[in-house]
Design a protein around this motif. Sequence first.
Motif, PDB file in Angstrom:
ATOM      1  N   ALA A  40     -16.947 -57.132  -3.586  1.00 55.78           N
ATOM      2  CA  ALA A  40     -14.783 -57.255  -3.430  1.00 55.78           C
ATOM      3  C   ALA A  40     -14.912 -57.303  -5.040  1.00 55.78           C
ATOM      4  O   ALA A  40     -13.782 -57.218  -5.535  1.00 55.78           O
ATOM      5  CB  ALA A  40     -14.340 -58.441  -2.875  1.00 55.78           C
ATOM      6  N   VAL A  41     -15.684 -58.205  -5.873  1.00 57.39           N
ATOM      7  CA  VAL A  41     -15.427 -58.412  -7.309  1.00 57.39           C
ATOM      8  C   VAL A  41     -15.307 -57.158  -7.718  1.00 57.39           C
ATOM      9  O   VAL A  41     -14.551 -57.221  -8.685  1.00 57.39           O
ATOM     10  CB  VAL A  41     -15.876 -59.298  -7.519  1.00 57.39           C
ATOM     11  N   PHE A  42     -16.041 -56.905  -8.193  1.00 57.68           N
ATOM     12  CA  PHE A  42     -17.410 -55.591  -8.730  1.00 57.68           C
ATOM     13  C   PHE A  42     -16.180 -54.408  -8.408  1.00 57.68           C
ATOM     14  O   PHE A  42     -15.918 -53.742  -9.296  1.00 57.68           O
ATOM     15  CB  PHE A  42     -18.363 -55.590  -8.715  1.00 57.68           C
ATOM     16  N   GLY A  43     -15.278 -54.465  -7.235  1.00 55.69           N
ATOM     17  CA  GLY A  43     -14.722 -53.283  -6.941  1.00 55.69           C
ATOM     18  C   GLY A  43     -14.137 -53.317  -6.926  1.00 55.69           C
ATOM     19  O   GLY A  43     -12.262 -52.393  -6.798  1.00 55.69           O
ATOM     20  N   GLY A  44     -12.989 -54.351  -7.097  1.00 53.57           N
ATOM     21  CA  GLY A  44     -11.681 -54.778  -7.266  1.00 53.57           C
ATOM     22  C   GLY A  44     -10.497 -54.989  -6.445  1.00 53.57           C
ATOM     23  O   GLY A  44      -9.790 -54.223  -5.990  1.00 53.57           O
ATOM     24  N   LEU A  45     -10.941 -55.390  -4.807  1.00 51.70           N
ATOM     25  CA  LEU A  45     -10.699 -55.072  -3.738  1.00 51.70           C
ATOM     26  C   LEU A  45     -10.749 -56.713  -3.195  1.00 51.70           C
ATOM     27  O   LEU A  45     -11.473 -57.896  -3.339  1.00 51.70           O
ATOM     28  CB  LEU A  45     -11.375 -54.451  -2.612  1.00 51.70           C
ATOM     29  N   PRO A  46      -9.648 -57.094  -2.224  1.00 57.30           N
ATOM     30  CA  PRO A  46      -8.999 -57.675  -1.684  1.00 57.30           C
ATOM     31  C   PRO A  46      -9.966 -58.976  -0.468  1.00 57.30           C
ATOM     32  O   PRO A  46     -10.113 -59.894  -0.486  1.00 57.30           O
ATOM     33  CB  PRO A  46      -7.970 -58.282  -0.980  1.00 57.30           C
ATOM     34  N   PHE A  47     -11.107 -57.670   0.116  1.00 58.05           N
ATOM     35  CA  PHE A  47     -11.876 -57.945   0.868  1.00 58.05           C
ATOM     36  C   PHE A  47     -12.920 -57.927   1.052  1.00 58.05           C
ATOM     37  O   PHE A  47     -13.505 -56.087   0.259  1.00 58.05           O
ATOM     38  CB  PHE A  47     -11.010 -58.069   2.516  1.00 58.05           C
ATOM     39  N   ALA A  48     -14.263 -57.799   1.205  1.00 59.29           N
ATOM     40  CA  ALA A  48     -15.569 -57.813   1.091  1.00 59.29           C
ATOM     41  C   ALA A  48     -15.573 -56.525   2.139  1.00 59.29           C
ATOM     42  O   ALA A  48     -15.128 -56.860   3.360  1.00 59.29           O
ATOM     43  CB  ALA A  48     -16.860 -59.099   2.137  1.00 59.29           C
ATOM     44  N   PRO A  49     -16.811 -55.802   2.032  1.00 61.09           N
ATOM     45  CA  PRO A  49     -16.843 -54.673   3.400  1.00 61.09           C
ATOM     46  C   PRO A  49     -16.809 -54.884   5.048  1.00 61.09           C
ATOM     47  O   PRO A  49     -17.330 -56.293   4.670  1.00 61.09           O
ATOM     48  CB  PRO A  49     -17.890 -54.044   3.021  1.00 61.09           C
ATOM     49  N   GLY A  50     -17.017 -54.256   5.362  1.00 61.28           N
ATOM     50  CA  GLY A  50     -16.545 -54.374   7.022  1.00 61.28           C
ATOM     51  C   GLY A  50     -18.514 -54.818   6.851  1.00 61.28           C
ATOM     52  O   GLY A  50     -19.271 -53.991   6.876  1.00 61.28           O
ATOM     53  N   ARG A  51     -17.564 -54.804   8.627  1.00 63.65           N
ATOM     54  CA  ARG A  51     -19.377 -55.006   9.517  1.00 63.65           C
ATOM     55  C   ARG A  51     -21.257 -54.253   9.070  1.00 63.65           C
ATOM     56  O   ARG A  51     -21.986 -53.727   8.886  1.00 63.65           O
ATOM     57  CB  ARG A  51     -19.008 -55.088  11.007  1.00 63.65           C
ATOM     58  N   ALA A  52     -19.869 -52.418   9.030  1.00 70.71           N
ATOM     59  CA  ALA A  52     -20.943 -51.524   9.209  1.00 70.71           C
ATOM     60  C   ALA A  52     -21.439 -51.051   7.977  1.00 70.71           C
ATOM     61  O   ALA A  52     -22.469 -50.998   7.807  1.00 70.71           O
ATOM     62  CB  ALA A  52     -20.189 -49.901   9.564  1.00 70.71           C
ATOM     63  N   HIS A  53     -20.760 -51.261   6.971  1.00 70.82           N
ATOM     64  CA  HIS A  53     -20.647 -51.132   5.636  1.00 70.82           C
ATOM     65  C   HIS A  53     -21.523 -52.087   4.550  1.00 70.82           C
ATOM     66  O   HIS A  53     -22.875 -51.624   4.310  1.00 70.82           O
ATOM     67  CB  HIS A  53     -19.665 -50.474   4.602  1.00 70.82           C
ATOM     68  N   MET A  54     -21.668 -53.593   4.880  1.00 71.89           N
ATOM     69  CA  MET A  54     -22.286 -54.504   4.867  1.00 71.89           C
ATOM     70  C   MET A  54     -23.570 -54.552   5.354  1.00 71.89           C
ATOM     71  O   MET A  54     -25.047 -54.173   4.852  1.00 71.89           O
ATOM     72  CB  MET A  54     -21.569 -56.031   5.524  1.00 71.89           C
ATOM     73  N   GLU A  55     -24.253 -53.808   6.697  1.00 75.00           N
ATOM     74  CA  GLU A  55     -25.434 -53.381   7.034  1.00 75.00           C
ATOM     75  C   GLU A  55     -26.010 -52.395   6.582  1.00 75.00           C
ATOM     76  O   GLU A  55     -27.089 -52.697   6.177  1.00 75.00           O
ATOM     77  CB  GLU A  55     -25.525 -52.958   8.967  1.00 75.00           C
ATOM     78  N   HIS A  56     -25.560 -51.257   5.878  1.00 74.40           N
ATOM     79  CA  HIS A  56     -25.816 -50.053   5.541  1.00 74.40           C
ATOM     80  C   HIS A  56     -25.703 -50.875   3.895  1.00 74.40           C
ATOM     81  O   HIS A  56     -27.259 -50.842   2.728  1.00 74.40           O
ATOM     82  CB  HIS A  56     -24.516 -49.200   5.098  1.00 74.40           C
ATOM     83  N   ILE A  57     -25.023 -51.975   2.917  1.00 79.71           N
ATOM     84  CA  ILE A  57     -25.968 -52.168   1.642  1.00 79.71           C
ATOM     85  C   ILE A  57     -26.814 -53.209   2.143  1.00 79.71           C
ATOM     86  O   ILE A  57     -27.678 -53.049   1.104  1.00 79.71           O
ATOM     87  CB  ILE A  57     -24.513 -53.027   1.397  1.00 79.71           C
ATOM     88  N   LEU A  58     -27.101 -53.937   2.968  1.00 83.22           N
ATOM     89  CA  LEU A  58     -28.742 -54.647   2.621  1.00 83.22           C
ATOM     90  C   LEU A  58     -29.519 -54.208   3.382  1.00 83.22           C
ATOM     91  O   LEU A  58     -30.607 -54.285   3.342  1.00 83.22           O
ATOM     92  CB  LEU A  58     -28.184 -56.187   4.508  1.00 83.22           C
ATOM     93  N   ALA A  59     -29.628 -53.304   4.526  1.00 85.37           N
ATOM     94  CA  ALA A  59     -30.142 -51.995   5.021  1.00 85.37           C
ATOM     95  C   ALA A  59     -31.325 -51.355   3.262  1.00 85.37           C
ATOM     96  O   ALA A  59     -32.109 -51.466   2.815  1.00 85.37           O
ATOM     97  CB  ALA A  59     -30.504 -51.150   5.677  1.00 85.37           C
ATOM     98  N   PHE A  60     -30.024 -51.052   2.016  1.00 86.10           N
ATOM     99  CA  PHE A  60     -30.560 -50.589   1.365  1.00 86.10           C
ATOM    100  C   PHE A  60     -31.535 -51.087  -0.061  1.00 86.10           C
ATOM    101  O   PHE A  60     -32.186 -51.063  -0.253  1.00 86.10           O
ATOM    102  CB  PHE A  60     -28.937 -49.851   0.447  1.00 86.10           C
ATOM    103  N   VAL A  61     -30.465 -52.112   0.186  1.00 92.42           N
ATOM    104  CA  VAL A  61     -30.989 -53.241  -1.476  1.00 92.42           C
ATOM    105  C   VAL A  61     -31.960 -54.059  -0.970  1.00 92.42           C
ATOM    106  O   VAL A  61     -32.941 -54.441  -1.522  1.00 92.42           O
ATOM    107  CB  VAL A  61     -29.910 -54.593  -1.438  1.00 92.42           C
TER     108      VAL A  61
END
Length: 485
Positions: free
Chosen positions: A270-291
Amino acid sequence: MSPETASPQWAILQFLTSLQSPARILVAISGGSDSTGLVLLLDEAVKAAPHLKMSLCAATVDHALRVGSADEAREVAALCASLGIPHTTMIWEGDKPKTGIMAAAREARYGLLTTAAESFEADLIVTGHTFDDQRETLQMRGMRTEQISTGIADAVLFNRRFWILRPLLFSSRADIRAFLKERGVPWIDDPSNEDVTYERVRTRRKLSTDAGAERNIRAAWEARLALSARGAEWLDRHFTLHGGLLGQVTPDGLRQDRAVLDYALGRLTAVFGGLPFAPGRAHMEHILAFVTGSEPGRMTVGRVVFDLRRDGLYLARESRGILPLVLQPGEAGVWDGRFGAVNRSGTTIGVEAQAGHSLIPVLVTGIQPPRVGAVNDSTMREESPAPKDLGALDSCDGHRNEGGLGRDLPKGAWKRAIAAAPVLSAEGNPLSEESDRMVELTPYFAPFDRFLTRFDFIFANRLSAVFATAPYARLPLRSIDGKTI
């Protein structure tokens, strides 16, 4: 009274004794039962305990959305006058949006309340949110992105300027109304509270017949605070910021507890993207699986490019979709949700992304975050306690950008970060030396700088240290539940 709810009188006494004193408290009062009860409860408690050295003032926000709202504000003013409490009515002026009216009204309300607080020289703001509001919110947020549902926070920092506290969050509306009836004090019923077009009203009606909806909210709060603290430790050990633009997570940092990684990476996104909220659950699962995978590669989520390499994960704002910001002399604003900009010069200036631009981008580090608003606001005239370090990228210091100018960093990741860096100009031309000195750019944390709950305070404050900005204002409390904050 339910097992979780507290007597309103007891809640107010506990609240006042937890405050640092002396203190001047601005009470937000609409005239409804909750806020009217809050004013009377505070008034009685403050008068009964002069040794606490507390004083009250009050403000009513007239949203000018209903016929009769001005008359209601006058009734509230009369009540406050009868109690000897200074009062002001703040009117939401101008055109109202045709969609998202509730969210816009909330933004306007808190902005007007902070203006009133500044006028009264108040130290904090209190609102009349109750346990009923908490139950409704928990029900509506059942599918929130956070693994731990915290509902309404008991303390929120608005615009880095004022803490907004909610002392009746564990008291029921029924008990507050019983208190008002004992005192013979009426209240105003807002007709919108019966309008089923609003989700909260529909939720309220459902909960009225659902006796099993209560939760152990305090336990969820403690868990969230612990997660924030662990996230802050994770930042210290595993995260590095390069040039104020490129984040790097060590390989070991990606092997840490999944809940901590979820929390920290979500907020960094959210900080680097300049957005007020963290990504939603589905997007976070995608991020965590990738990293947490073993294969290097890149992916983009939430306007952030995640670049996974052998030496760790790099995060930078993608260079697409970055809109320019134009500021007239004396104006301030937020560019791309990532940087606060204040134009104290006599020239109209523009802030754009470096991508496709021939001008030199600006390195922003070590500057106090801005008070977003008019430059002639009293909060804008305060001198920053942090050093001003505005300059071209080759002025980057060794601590925040090891190697200087991206040396020893992956070229692709560094170039990507530079492409999303801010560039200052006047009608497409470089700023004069004098104008450049009068334009202030500061890091802006979109998920925290507008509304920061105390649950995220530890993490956000540590993030401020990483970005070399001034810390957030501390809570005006001696303690919460016996623990110093």
